[in-house]
Design an enzyme around this catalytic site. Structure first.
Site, PDB file in Angstrom:
ATOM      1  N   CYS A  56      39.148  22.239-107.006  1.00 45.90           N
ATOM      2  CA  CYS A  56      38.195  22.704-105.840  1.00 45.90           C
ATOM      3  C   CYS A  56      37.918  23.907-105.296  1.00 45.90           C
ATOM      4  O   CYS A  56      37.022  24.873-105.495  1.00 45.90           O
ATOM      5  CB  CYS A  56      37.531  22.100-105.026  1.00 45.90           C
ATOM      6  SG  CYS A  56      38.741  21.858-103.725  1.00 45.90           S
ATOM      7  N   HIS A  65      39.127  20.347 -98.421  1.00 48.44           N
ATOM      8  CA  HIS A  65      38.138  20.480 -99.433  1.00 48.44           C
ATOM      9  C   HIS A  65      36.977  21.563 -99.502  1.00 48.44           C
ATOM     10  O   HIS A  65      36.779  22.189 -98.609  1.00 48.44           O
ATOM     11  CB  HIS A  65      37.014  19.400 -99.702  1.00 48.44           C
ATOM     12  CG  HIS A  65      35.870  19.317-100.425  1.00 48.44           C
ATOM     13  ND1 HIS A  65      36.942  19.447-102.388  1.00 48.44           N
ATOM     14  CD2 HIS A  65      34.810  19.262-101.413  1.00 48.44           C
ATOM     15  CE1 HIS A  65      35.465  19.533-103.253  1.00 48.44           C
ATOM     16  NE2 HIS A  65      34.287  19.368-102.401  1.00 48.44           N
TER      17      HIS A  65
END
Length: 1033
Positions: free
Chosen positions: A98, A351
């Protein structure tokens, strides 16, 4: 419909009046419940298992009425994967990539960079040339990968695309999350180096034009005032955020003047000596795109690992850099264009997402891998992201933000673009790239069409099945007087369950021993019409078919016989009960066991049930399968072990037992009734004499008990102090009244004490075996010193007077004696010798074996004791934790009834005669002794762990972490006052042996408890981007 048990009784009620020989077809159909009324829809909450005609609640409700077409397939609408109008394209997260996706989206929306990359030419294809259609395009360089990715992001019809080619070209590990800031630096350096080979200056210099600025390290000598400059380029400014609340404060600290004094003085070339000086950074020029790295991930000296700073930093949408510049006459107003966010409280997990402004419309978008969300209006919104990352209630509250300002505790990079009034670029995809995009779009359209066709075919098949099921279900019930079949309820349910395609029909599990339908299996069968049965067998096959001819008359007749016998049994039970109330006179009665009388009705019922089961096994088959020989033999053994009627008064010699408390006399009439059910039962008239052999054995047993009691009393009187463990000699303080002591095995003493305490239960001890204390050469295995310490629990010291009595009472195999010899003229000094003498060779071997056993173990128990702050940790604290009163424990064990003693303490041989210990069994015997004497008693705050000698201290710390929720780097472990610090050392090499107690002192926990999830990753060596294309490998 009536409950299942009521239906069962009703099906066989006719047996009360119909004998087995009068059973007709009508009775058979009643047993199989053919005539029961079928249930109507809405009358049953669930299917009636007791009624084979009930076809409600078997899964039919799914097919009756209208059905949503989507239920006929499990294929998602392919149009959900299609890019919406005026929407951006997402990027697939390949596992832990990510952080790469956020930078790709940010660089894609840098129109100048995108345009330059489109103009970049490769060795194989010059810009503007097309790619052969018969050849798949495979990008070779980083620039080609970026070109292709950006072209797809711009004109793809997909909702998201796969960046695996780009990630693979860089050699990144898709399963490991890396430092996003380090990735940005390394990739910009790699891109600049790659583009430096381009001929077009707009392409070659795009990284410098967009991202490169200059600053100077300026050092001023305090003595002479000489100023020296060192000019350097930068692609981002790394700003410390610790202790700051605003972005401008961070920039001010970055440019703050630093004093060079003491050991850090500056060598001035003018003064030709070290002088006090000042040093600061001056910004000389700024790039079009200003990258500000907020140093959220810092090294923690206390833990030795990275941690994340969750400090709120405020920043504005407009940033005026003029106050920080060397020259004040330029244009230095910047607009916020991107905010890169890290969700999570740990530096090792979380994340990454990006908020990026569209340079053409001024609208903000949130890029979260495949999902892209447009912000309402044209304002940046970070509030939701800050709420998601809330680590704990103790965190600082979010400060209020004014108009045009924002604050975040998760932003790690801010990107500003130089404010300009020029219109944004319009970037067109080159023809050769657009051709590649069109090829990919065509593949996507083909996939969409395939998925749509598959959905269409599935729906068509579902509709056909829907109509077919509706028609067949209407014709499923068998009408009265019409041909019918029985079929498995389980198969019917699978036929109605679309998720599992039905297999061929298998009715073998429902067959009786005669190959027909078993009456007891009717609850798992359903009666259906012959028309539907014909359709099922034609389409799905299987068998055997169970129609009206499959109703088993033999089973029904046998069941009728058994049920009638059971009814007769109830009447006979009442009769026998009344007969037992009559007193029997003279010798006209019969002896019956009291236990048999209490349970004769149950025994008779079990006998009838066994006959019922035997009928099923009569042809050697059960449900079509021959029984296993082992199972038959096991059943026979169990039957032999079960109590048969009146065998409870049969002695081992097959005669009448001598105990009259276990039997009673019943009348001839009662015995006749009982004999009908148990014709093979042993018969004893009331005048029958008891077993003569049992009488003899009874007298002998009484005599033996009296003899054992007399022996125990005599031995206890002769060795009273030994029995009570009083006035015992001690080697450590040798008694003055004697120069000789004898040694016997402690095992002998314990066995002897058990016999004396319970002479009627325990076998007498007739011999004293000391061979276990000697080696194969006949030498003693213990030294004088060891017998005063660790080996003292294995031996018992005997006074000379006691030894004389022992020799008279027991058979002694070996005499072991210790003699004290006093030196002439020196009464205080003495020498000690043993007979037989010590065997040095075997003694050394025994010690080596003991040490080896302590260092080589698997699945052994150790104890971790967590120490709290207010308890002082002493050097000798660990041994104290092991203190337990083993002697008192043994005494309590001795006083317990047999069968309740702790196996760790009970060394008796199940009441059998004591066996001598051989030399081979000596080591195991010694281990038992050690285990008994050092039995650990757990204390509060302590937990037991199973470990092996070859596992490392680091692995033990991981176990402790799971047990106590203390991270390995917060653990301080001590054993016997020694700190355990070498994580790579094995437990055996650290001296940790079974039953050890390790003290755990935990450091103060970090505020961020979620970091516990990353302990395994923290403990691994950090390699960063080693071995990837970012470092030229």
């Amino acid at each position: 419909m009536a409950p299942r048990l009521q239906l069962e009784k009703a099906a066989w009620r006719w047996t009360e009046t119909v004998p087995p020989e009068a059973v007709t077809q009508e009775h058979i159909e009643a047993a199989y419940r053919v005539g029961l009324e079928p249930c109507q829809r809405g009358t049953c909450r669930r299917n009636c298992r007791g009624n084979p005609n009930c076809l409600v609640g078997i899964g039919e409700h799914v097919w009756l009425g209208e059905i949503d077409e989507n239920s006929f397939h499990n294929i998602d609408d392919p149009n959900c994967e299609r890019r919406k109008k005026n929407a951006f394209v997402g990027l697939t997260n390949l596992g832990a990539t990510c952080y790469v996706n956020t930078f790709l989206q940010m660089w894609f929306l840098n129109l100048e960079l995108r345009q330059a990359l489109y103009l970049c030419s490769s060795n194989e294809h010059a810009a503007g040339e097309s790619i052969p259609k018969d050849k798949d395009y495979e990008p070779q360089t980083i620039c080609e990968h970026l070109q292709y990715l950006f072209a797809l992001l711009q004109n793809s019809k997909r909702r998201y695309i796969d960046p695996s080619g780009f990630v693979k070209a860089l050699g990144l590990d898709t399963g490991q999350q890396q430092d996003a800031q380090e990735f940005s630096k390394l990739f910009m350096s790699l891109l600049e180096d790659t583009l430096s080979k381009q001929k077009n200056p707009d392409v070659r210099n795009i990284v410098q034009k967009q991202f490169c600025g200059e600053y100077a390290y300026v050092t001023v000598c305090n003595q002479c005032g000489r100023e020296s400059k060192l000019v350097s380029k930068f692609y981002e400014l790394e700003l410390n955020i610790q202790g700051h609340k605003q972005l401008t404060d961070c920039i001010t600290e970055f440019l703050k003047e630093e004093k060079l004094e003491g050991d850090n003085r500056y060598f001035c070339e003018t003064c030709q000596s070290k002088q006090n000086a000042t040093r600061k950074i001056r910004l000389l020029s700024l790039p079009c795109t200003l990258n500000l790295q907020l140093m959220r991930f810092v090294f923690d000296r206390q833990t030795g690992h990275k941690k994340k700073l969750n400090t709120y930093i405020g920043f504005s949408e407009l940033l005026d850099m003029e106050p920080f510049m060397e020259q004040k006459n330029g244009v230095y107003v910047y607009e916020l264009s991107a905010v890169l966010i890290h969700r999570g409280v740990s530096a090792y997990s979380g994340h990454y997402i990006a908020h990026v402004k569209d340079p053409q419309t001024g609208e903000w978008y949130k890029f979260n891998d495949e999902d892209i969300e447009k912000m309402e209006g044209k304002k940046l919104q970070l509030g939701i992201e800050e709420d998601l990352a809330e680590p704990s209630k103790s965190q600082t509250r979010k400060p209020k933000c004014g108009k045009g300002t924002h604050c975040s505790r998760n932003a790690y990079m801010l990107v500003y673009r130089l404010q300009t009034r020029e219109k944004s670029l319009t970037v067109e995809v080159p023809a050769f790239l657009q051709e590649l995009v069109e090829r990919d779009n065509c593949k996507f359209e083909e996939w969409c069409n395939e998925m749509a066709e598959m959905r269409k075919q599935s729906v068509a098949r579902g509709k056909i099945k829907h109509e077919e099921v509706k028609e067949l279900y209407q014709r499923l019930p068998a009408e009265a007087g019409s041909p019918y079949d029985f079929i498995s309820l389980e198969w019917l349910q699978k036929w109605l369950d679309e998720s599992t395609p039905p297999k061929p029909i298998d009715n073998t599990a429902c067959l009786c021993s005669h190959g027909k339908l078993h009456p007891d299996k009717i609850c798992i069968m359903k009666r259906i019409s012959e028309y539907v049965a014909d359709f099922f067998y034609r389409r799905y096959g299987g068998g055997p078919r169970l129609n009206v001819k499959a109703l088993c008359k033999d089973c029904v007749v046998e069941r009728c016989r058994i049920l009638r016998l059971k009814n007769q049994l109830n009447e006979d039970y009442k009769t026998v009960t009344n007969l037992l109330k009559i007193t029997v006179k003279g010798s006209e009665g019969f002896w019956v066991g009291k236990a048999s009388l209490r349970s004769w009705r149950q025994l008779a019922l079990e006998q009838l049930n066994e006959q019922d089961e035997d009928a099923e096994h009569s042809n050697g088959k059960l449900n079509g399968n021959a029984p296993n020989k082992d199972e038959v033999n096991e059943e026979k053994r169990e039957e032999e072990e079960e109590l048969n009627f009146n065998e409870d008064i049969v002695c081992p010699h097959g005669d009448l037992c001598i105990s009259e408390n276990e039997r009673r006399v019943v009348s001839k009439e009662a015995w006749k009734k009982l004999k009908q059910y148990f014709p093979k039962a042993p018969e004893f008239p009331s005048n029958k004499e008891c077993c003569s052999q049992c009488k003899i054995l009874e007298r002998e047993g009484e005599e033996n008990e009296a003899l054992h009691k007399m022996m125990a009393s005599e031995q206890k009187t002769s060795l009273q102090n030994l029995f009570h463990d009083k006035c015992r000699p001690c080697l450590g303080s040798w008694p003055q009244e004697t120069d000789e002591l004898y040694i016997v095995s402690q095992f002998f003493v314990e066995e002897w004490r058990k016999f004396v305490r319970r002479p009627t239960r325990c076998s007498p001890v007739s011999s004293l075996g000391n061979s276990a204390l000697l080696c194969p050469h006949g030498g003693l295995m213990f030294t004088y010193a060891s017998m005063t310490k660790e080996d003292s629990k294995l031996i018992a010291l005997i006074w000379p007077s006691e030894w004389e009595r022992i020799q008279k009472l027991f058979v002694v195999d070996h005499v072991i004696k210790i003699t004290r010899t006093r030196a002439a003229g020196e009464p205080e000094s003495a020498l000690y010798s043993s007979e037989p003498q010590l065997c040095p060779e075997c003694r050394g071997g025994l010690l080596c074996q003991q040490q080896r056993d302590l260092r080589e173990y698997t699945q052994a128990t150790i104890y971790i004791h967590k120490v709290v702050d207010n308890k002082k940790v002493m050097k000798d604290a660990a041994p104290e934790l092991n203190v337990s009163s083993s002697e008192a424990e043994e005494e309590r064990e001795e006083n317990k009834p047999e069968g309740e003693q702790d196996p760790d303490f009970n060394q008796s041989n199940g009441g059998a005669k004591r066996q001598k210990l051989s030399h081979q069994s000596y080591i195991s015997y010694q281990k038992q002794g050690i285990r008994r004497s050092t039995r650990h008693r757990k204390v509060r705050g302590e937990k037991a762990l199973l470990v092996s000698a070859n596992q490392t201290l680091k692995e033990l710390k991981i176990q402790i972490m799971h047990a106590f929720s203390v991270a390995p780097f917060d653990q301080n472990l001590l054993i016997d006052g020694k700190i355990l610090s070498d994580d790579t050392a094995t437990l055996g090499s650290l001296g940790i042996i079974p039953e050890s107690v390790i003290l755990l002192k935990a450091d103060e926990p970090i505020a961020d408890y979620a970091a516990m999830d990353d302990v395994m990753q923290v403990c691994m060596p950090e390699e960063g981007f080693k071995g990837t294309g970012l470092l030229g490998h």
